[in-house]
Write an enzyme that holds these catalytic residues in place. Structure first.
Site, PDB file in Angstrom:
ATOM      1  N   LEU A 248       0.791  -1.365   0.112  1.00  0.00           N
ATOM      2  CA  LEU A 248       0.027  -0.141  -0.028  1.00  0.00           C
ATOM      3  C   LEU A 248       1.000   1.132  -0.074  1.00  0.00           C
ATOM      4  O   LEU A 248       0.350   2.235   0.258  1.00  0.00           O
ATOM      5  CB  LEU A 248      -0.736  -0.134   1.368  1.00  0.00           C
ATOM      6  CG  LEU A 248      -2.168  -0.968   1.185  1.00  0.00           C
ATOM      7  CD1 LEU A 248      -3.030  -0.662   2.614  1.00  0.00           C
ATOM      8  CD2 LEU A 248      -3.118  -0.593  -0.066  1.00  0.00           C
ATOM      9  N   CYS A 258       9.020  -7.861 -13.608  1.00  0.00           N
ATOM     10  CA  CYS A 258       7.583  -8.891 -13.651  1.00  0.00           C
ATOM     11  C   CYS A 258       6.174  -8.000 -13.487  1.00  0.00           C
ATOM     12  O   CYS A 258       5.362  -8.390 -14.484  1.00  0.00           O
ATOM     13  CB  CYS A 258       7.642  -9.788 -12.023  1.00  0.00           C
ATOM     14  SG  CYS A 258       9.010 -10.471 -11.727  1.00  0.00           S
TER      15      CYS A 258
HETATM   16  C1  UGA Z   1       7.039  -9.360  -7.831  1.00  0.00           C
HETATM   17  C2  UGA Z   1       6.266 -10.069  -6.902  1.00  0.00           C
HETATM   18  O1  UGA Z   1       6.282  -9.118  -5.388  1.00  0.00           O
HETATM   19  C3  UGA Z   1       6.913 -11.427  -6.410  1.00  0.00           C
HETATM   20  O2  UGA Z   1       5.974 -11.897  -5.583  1.00  0.00           O
HETATM   21  C4  UGA Z   1       7.063 -12.298  -7.745  1.00  0.00           C
HETATM   22  O3  UGA Z   1       7.549 -13.248  -7.683  1.00  0.00           O
HETATM   23  C5  UGA Z   1       7.820 -11.629  -8.613  1.00  0.00           C
HETATM   24  O4  UGA Z   1       7.468 -10.005  -9.009  1.00  0.00           O
HETATM   25  C6  UGA Z   1       7.919 -12.055  -9.968  1.00  0.00           C
HETATM   26  O5  UGA Z   1       6.829 -12.304 -10.607  1.00  0.00           O
HETATM   27  O6  UGA Z   1       9.145 -12.729 -10.184  1.00  0.00           O
HETATM   28  P1  UGA Z   1       9.484  -7.975  -7.736  1.00  0.00           P
HETATM   29  O7  UGA Z   1       9.141  -7.517  -9.009  1.00  0.00           O
HETATM   30  O8  UGA Z   1      11.037  -8.398  -7.429  1.00  0.00           O
HETATM   31  O9  UGA Z   1       8.460  -9.197  -7.272  1.00  0.00           O
HETATM   32  O10 UGA Z   1       9.315  -6.544  -6.907  1.00  0.00           O
HETATM   33  P2  UGA Z   1       8.358  -6.078  -5.801  1.00  0.00           P
HETATM   34  O11 UGA Z   1       8.929  -5.947  -4.555  1.00  0.00           O
HETATM   35  O12 UGA Z   1       6.900  -6.782  -5.967  1.00  0.00           O
HETATM   36  O13 UGA Z   1       8.054  -4.587  -6.344  1.00  0.00           O
HETATM   37  C7  UGA Z   1       7.693  -4.202  -7.882  1.00  0.00           C
HETATM   38  C8  UGA Z   1       7.298  -2.669  -7.819  1.00  0.00           C
HETATM   39  O14 UGA Z   1       6.349  -2.375  -7.147  1.00  0.00           O
HETATM   40  C9  UGA Z   1       8.699  -2.000  -7.450  1.00  0.00           C
HETATM   41  O15 UGA Z   1       9.129  -0.851  -8.310  1.00  0.00           O
HETATM   42  C10 UGA Z   1       8.263  -1.268  -6.330  1.00  0.00           C
HETATM   43  O16 UGA Z   1       8.810  -0.177  -5.735  1.00  0.00           O
HETATM   44  C11 UGA Z   1       6.631  -1.228  -6.355  1.00  0.00           C
HETATM   45  N1  UGA Z   1       5.953  -1.116  -5.186  1.00  0.00           N
HETATM   46  C12 UGA Z   1       5.867  -2.096  -4.357  1.00  0.00           C
HETATM   47  C13 UGA Z   1       5.239   0.214  -4.950  1.00  0.00           C
HETATM   48  O17 UGA Z   1       5.385   0.918  -5.651  1.00  0.00           O
HETATM   49  N2  UGA Z   1       4.662   0.032  -3.590  1.00  0.00           N
HETATM   50  C14 UGA Z   1       4.452  -0.952  -3.008  1.00  0.00           C
HETATM   51  O18 UGA Z   1       3.794  -0.853  -1.799  1.00  0.00           O
HETATM   52  C15 UGA Z   1       5.225  -2.138  -3.119  1.00  0.00           C
END
Ligand code: UGA
Length: 427
Positions: A248, A258
């Site tokens: 959030l 991803c």
């Molecule tokens: C994501 C998923 O979280 C994993 O469960 C999944 O296995 C993976 O993709 C995949 O398909 O391989 P990832 O891409 O490594 O993992 O990174 P996240 O931590 O999920 O973040 C993704 C993006 O969302 C980032 O740019 C982050 O800054 C953003 N984000 C995340 C937000 O803007 N707000 C949030 O509250 C959380």
């Protein structure tokens, strides 16, 4: 068990090392000889916390090779962990998957279970199984199981060893039991289902998280107009266990290898099946716009980039990774350059990769302080701890203390009290 892993990217290498950690003999296969040499020397080709230590600890059960033929022989299970990048139309490119399948079909010398770990469109496991059965050389039984991964970059080892669930998609009891045996020592709840459902769990999970982020980003944008504070709002929402308090965090949009790819791929699949996922489409559109929100804000304020020193703090798509794929910095920096800015950038880990894309157009700084000195404006794109820990004084060295923060790193009141003109997301 004797296992081979095709592909040594984030998913392949981390999974292979964790399987070896739990006692399996694992052969890692890659086409890149340099990468294989690096891993043989005990060095991880990717930046992932705890990975090298685990590689060392399980070294006697890990082999690295480019010789796929011998690697795929005498194996109980062959995992496929290669990339499925985005095609121009948004669909997933399965060329790497089939290149590996061709090699597997040419090589196996016994009955083998092939496990697709890569994220693939629903129905791909059926096609892969048919391809392998049609092309296998020799009278061997090959079947396919789906085993999507849920690891995040930066915490990939922890996510694999202490995940919340392991999803297994298999069509026969025998395959299901083989998979349960592969993971028996992990101590993580295992769910079994058919292959198509397992493939869908992966996309539906990633797209749901992407939707959650785009939704909260839209609420944050509205909070700005209505003078509410997104952090208080998400605090209030997150205590409702039906909503949950994770994912959030409002910001400058999601990036990485991803969410952008998997939202587009599932949307594409929904359109060709005539059940368009309108919510996913909206999440994609909101994210595209969100990534350049701060640039648009600067323009609306009348900021002229021409000849100005622009400090950029954070280049990677999130902290604790060197990955730049779909990072907001890559949407913004070309815009700054087109407008004639002099960019000074800092990222604790991502600068080497960025330099490959922009070798001369940007000044790379060893410290955030160097970027900020005499700068006319500062943009923050990644919430690295080194950036979050910056004292107010670092910003006071700017020529104009104007800071646009895409990751809500600082307290708006403290910034205001320090005389800094500070804009963040939804506050
Ligand atoms: C994501 C998923 O979280 C994993 O469960 C999944 O296995 C993976 O993709 C995949 O398909 O391989 P990832 O891409 O490594 O993992 O990174 P996240 O931590 O999920 O973040 C993704 C993006 O969302 C980032 O740019 C982050 O800054 C953003 N984000 C995340 C937000 O803007 N707000 C949030 O509250 C959380």
């Amino acid at each position: 068990m004797r296992i081979a892993m095709a592909g040594t990217g984030y998913v392949g290498l981390v999974t292979a090392v964790c399987l070896a950690h739990h006692g399996h003999e694992v052969t890692c296969v890659d086409i890149d000889e340099n990468k294989i040499q690096t891993m043989r020397a005990g060095i991880s080709p990717i930046y992932e916390e705890g990975l090298e230590e685990l590689m060392a600890e399980s070294a006697e059960r890990l082999t690295y090779t480019t010789d796929y033929r011998s690697a795929y022989q005498n194996k109980d299970v062959i995992f496929i962990g290669v990339g499925t990048p985005e095609k121009k139309d948004g669909s997933a490119n399965l060329d790497f998957i089939y290149a590996v399948c061709k090699q597997i079909a040419e090589s196996v010398n016994q009955d083998t279970l092939v496990v697709v770990k890569s994220t693939v469109p629903i129905g791909t496991n059926d096609d892969v199984e048919k391809y392998l059965q049609d092309n296998v050389q020799g009278d061997y039984k090959i079947s396919v199981a789906s085993n999507p991964e849920f690891l995040s970059q930066g915490t990939a080892v922890r996510d694999t060893l202490h995940g919340e669930r392991i999803v297994i998609g298999a069509e026969t009891e025998e395959d299901k039991n083989t998979m349960l045996k592969v993971y028996e020592n992990f101590g993580i709840p295992m769910l079994t289902m058919n292959r198509r459902s397992a493939e869908m769990v992966k996309y539906a999970s990633n797209d749901f998280l992407a939707l959650k982020i785009s939704y909260i980003n839209e609420i944050a944008n509205l909070c700005e107009s209505l003078h509410a504070n997104i952090e208080d709002v998400t605090r209030g929402m997150g205590m409702d266990s039906r909503i949950g308090n994770k994912f959030l965090n409002a910001g400058i949009g999601y990036g990485g290898s991803c969410f952008p790819k998997d939202t587009k791929a599932l949307h594409w699949l929904s359109v060709i099946n005539d059940v368009e996922l309108k919510t996913v489409k909206a999440a994609i559109e909101v994210n595209e716009r969100q990534k350049i929100r701060l640039y648009e804000k600067a323009r609306k304020m009348g900021f002229d980039f021409k000849g100005k020193k622009v400090a950029v703090l954070g280049l990677t798509f999130k902290p604790n990774t060197d990955d730049l794929r779909d990072a907001p910095s890559l949407d913004n920096i070309p815009l700054f350059l087109d407008n004639g800015a002099n960019i000074y950038a800092y990222d604790p880990v991502g600068m080497k990769n960025f330099q490959r894309k922009y070798p001369t157009e940007i000044n790379y700084c060893d410290t955030p302080e160097e970027c900020l000195q005499d700068a006319d404006i500062c943009f923050i794109f990644t919430e690295w701890p080194q950036i979050k820990a910056l004292p107010m004084e670092a910003f006071q060295t700017m020529k104009t203390t104007l800071v646009l923060d895409g990751r809500n790193c600082y307290c708006p009141k403290k910034m205001k009290d320090a005389g800094i003109l500070y804009y963040s997301i939804g506050r």
